[in-house]
Motif scaffolding. Structure first.
Motif, PDB file in Angstrom:
ATOM      1  N   THR A  33       1.119   9.247   5.140  1.00 12.81           N
ATOM      2  CA  THR A  33       1.348  10.521   4.479  1.00 12.81           C
ATOM      3  C   THR A  33       0.918  11.628   5.439  1.00 12.81           C
ATOM      4  O   THR A  33      -0.123  11.533   6.088  1.00 12.81           O
ATOM      5  CB  THR A  33       0.594  10.615   3.141  1.00 12.81           C
ATOM      6  N   LEU A  47       0.857  -1.192   0.000  1.00 11.14           N
ATOM      7  CA  LEU A  47       0.000   0.000   0.000  1.00 11.14           C
ATOM      8  C   LEU A  47       0.886   1.234   0.000  1.00 11.14           C
ATOM      9  O   LEU A  47       1.796   1.350   0.832  1.00 11.14           O
ATOM     10  CB  LEU A  47      -0.890   0.008   1.242  1.00 11.14           C
ATOM     11  N   TRP A  94      -8.824   4.011   6.180  1.00 10.49           N
ATOM     12  CA  TRP A  94      -7.891   5.084   6.474  1.00 10.49           C
ATOM     13  C   TRP A  94      -7.862   5.278   7.986  1.00 10.49           C
ATOM     14  O   TRP A  94      -8.904   5.342   8.640  1.00 10.49           O
ATOM     15  CB  TRP A  94      -8.312   6.388   5.799  1.00 10.49           C
ATOM     16  N   THR A 110      -7.294   1.335  -6.199  1.00 10.95           N
ATOM     17  CA  THR A 110      -7.002   2.544  -5.431  1.00 10.95           C
ATOM     18  C   THR A 110      -8.144   2.849  -4.470  1.00 10.95           C
ATOM     19  O   THR A 110      -9.310   2.574  -4.748  1.00 10.95           O
ATOM     20  CB  THR A 110      -6.782   3.763  -6.332  1.00 10.95           C
ATOM     21  N   GLY A 158       0.098   0.910   4.973  1.00 11.13           N
ATOM     22  CA  GLY A 158       0.957   1.736   4.154  1.00 11.13           C
ATOM     23  C   GLY A 158       1.941   2.469   5.055  1.00 11.13           C
ATOM     24  O   GLY A 158       1.921   2.325   6.273  1.00 11.13           O
ATOM     25  N   GLU A 194       0.568   5.419   0.007  1.00  7.60           N
ATOM     26  CA  GLU A 194      -0.280   6.602   0.107  1.00  7.60           C
ATOM     27  C   GLU A 194       0.364   7.804  -0.588  1.00  7.60           C
ATOM     28  O   GLU A 194       1.593   7.879  -0.691  1.00  7.60           O
ATOM     29  CB  GLU A 194      -0.538   6.988   1.572  1.00  7.60           C
ATOM     30  N   SER A 239      -4.740   9.464  -1.686  1.00  9.44           N
ATOM     31  CA  SER A 239      -4.914   8.255  -2.491  1.00  9.44           C
ATOM     32  C   SER A 239      -4.041   7.148  -1.938  1.00  9.44           C
ATOM     33  O   SER A 239      -2.970   7.402  -1.388  1.00  9.44           O
ATOM     34  CB  SER A 239      -4.544   8.526  -3.952  1.00  9.44           C
ATOM     35  N   CYS A 240      -4.508   5.932  -2.099  1.00  5.04           N
ATOM     36  CA  CYS A 240      -3.764   4.743  -1.675  1.00  5.04           C
ATOM     37  C   CYS A 240      -3.762   3.764  -2.839  1.00  5.04           C
ATOM     38  O   CYS A 240      -4.821   3.293  -3.264  1.00  5.04           O
ATOM     39  CB  CYS A 240      -4.423   4.126  -0.458  1.00  5.04           C
ATOM     40  N   TYR A 271      -2.779   6.936   7.387  1.00  2.00           N
ATOM     41  CA  TYR A 271      -2.345   5.625   6.933  1.00  2.00           C
ATOM     42  C   TYR A 271      -3.478   4.899   6.207  1.00  2.00           C
ATOM     43  O   TYR A 271      -4.616   4.906   6.664  1.00  2.00           O
ATOM     44  CB  TYR A 271      -1.919   4.759   8.112  1.00  2.00           C
ATOM     45  N   CYS A 272      -3.108   4.236   5.135  1.00  3.74           N
ATOM     46  CA  CYS A 272      -4.018   3.343   4.435  1.00  3.74           C
ATOM     47  C   CYS A 272      -3.820   1.938   5.004  1.00  3.74           C
ATOM     48  O   CYS A 272      -2.683   1.565   5.351  1.00  3.74           O
ATOM     49  CB  CYS A 272      -3.686   3.372   2.948  1.00  3.74           C
ATOM     50  N   SER A 293      -9.412   6.179  -2.039  1.00  2.50           N
ATOM     51  CA  SER A 293      -9.176   7.607  -1.833  1.00  2.50           C
ATOM     52  C   SER A 293      -9.927   8.114  -0.611  1.00  2.50           C
ATOM     53  O   SER A 293     -10.914   7.514  -0.180  1.00  2.50           O
ATOM     54  CB  SER A 293      -9.621   8.386  -3.074  1.00  2.50           C
TER      55      SER A 293
END
Length: 123
Positions: free
Chosen positions: A117, A4, A36, A78, A114, A6, A21-22, A95-96, A80
């Motif tokens: 971000t 994953l 998320w 993906t 992930g 991000e 986005s992931c 985090y995703c 989002s």
């Protein structure tokens, strides 16, 4: 294995918007739900939103309900997170996560994460 990644974080003024986005790769078909999370400095990681693989069920934390929208494009693997009316308290690393099971409500058991971000909302 599922990877994953991000993207989309950044600095925005209060009241502004960001779209995270992931991108998922690997055995994505085995994941039943995506989510998320966010973690602010000195706080525990909290669940923000979830979405099932069939896009039939979504969950939002009360703190973001009405402002954030989770979506996914299965064809592109993906997920989002559209974030509107951002507040300084939304500042966190986002985090995703992907899960191989779906429980529902505010219960999510991540299988993969992930790297995160950063989202910073200035007042």
């Amino acid at each position: 294995q599922v990877q994953l990644v991000e993207s989309g974080g950044g600095l925005v003024q209060a009241g502004g918007s960001l779209r995270l986005s992931c991108a998922a790769s690997g055995m994505v078909f085995s994941m039943k739900a995506m989510a998320w999370y966010r973690q602010a400095p000195g706080k525990q990681r909290e669940l923000v939103a979830t979405i099932t693989s069939g896009i039939t069920t979504k969950y939002y934390a009360n703190s973001v309900k009405g402002r954030f929208t989770i979506s996914r494009e299965n064809a592109k693997n993906t997920v989002s997170l559209q974030m509107n009316s951002l507040k300084p308290e939304d500042t966190a690393v986002y985090y995703c996560a992907a899960s191989s099971e779906f429980i529902g409500g505010n219960t999510f058991r991540p299988t993969y994460w992930g790297q995160g971000t950063q989202v910073t909302v200035s007042s």
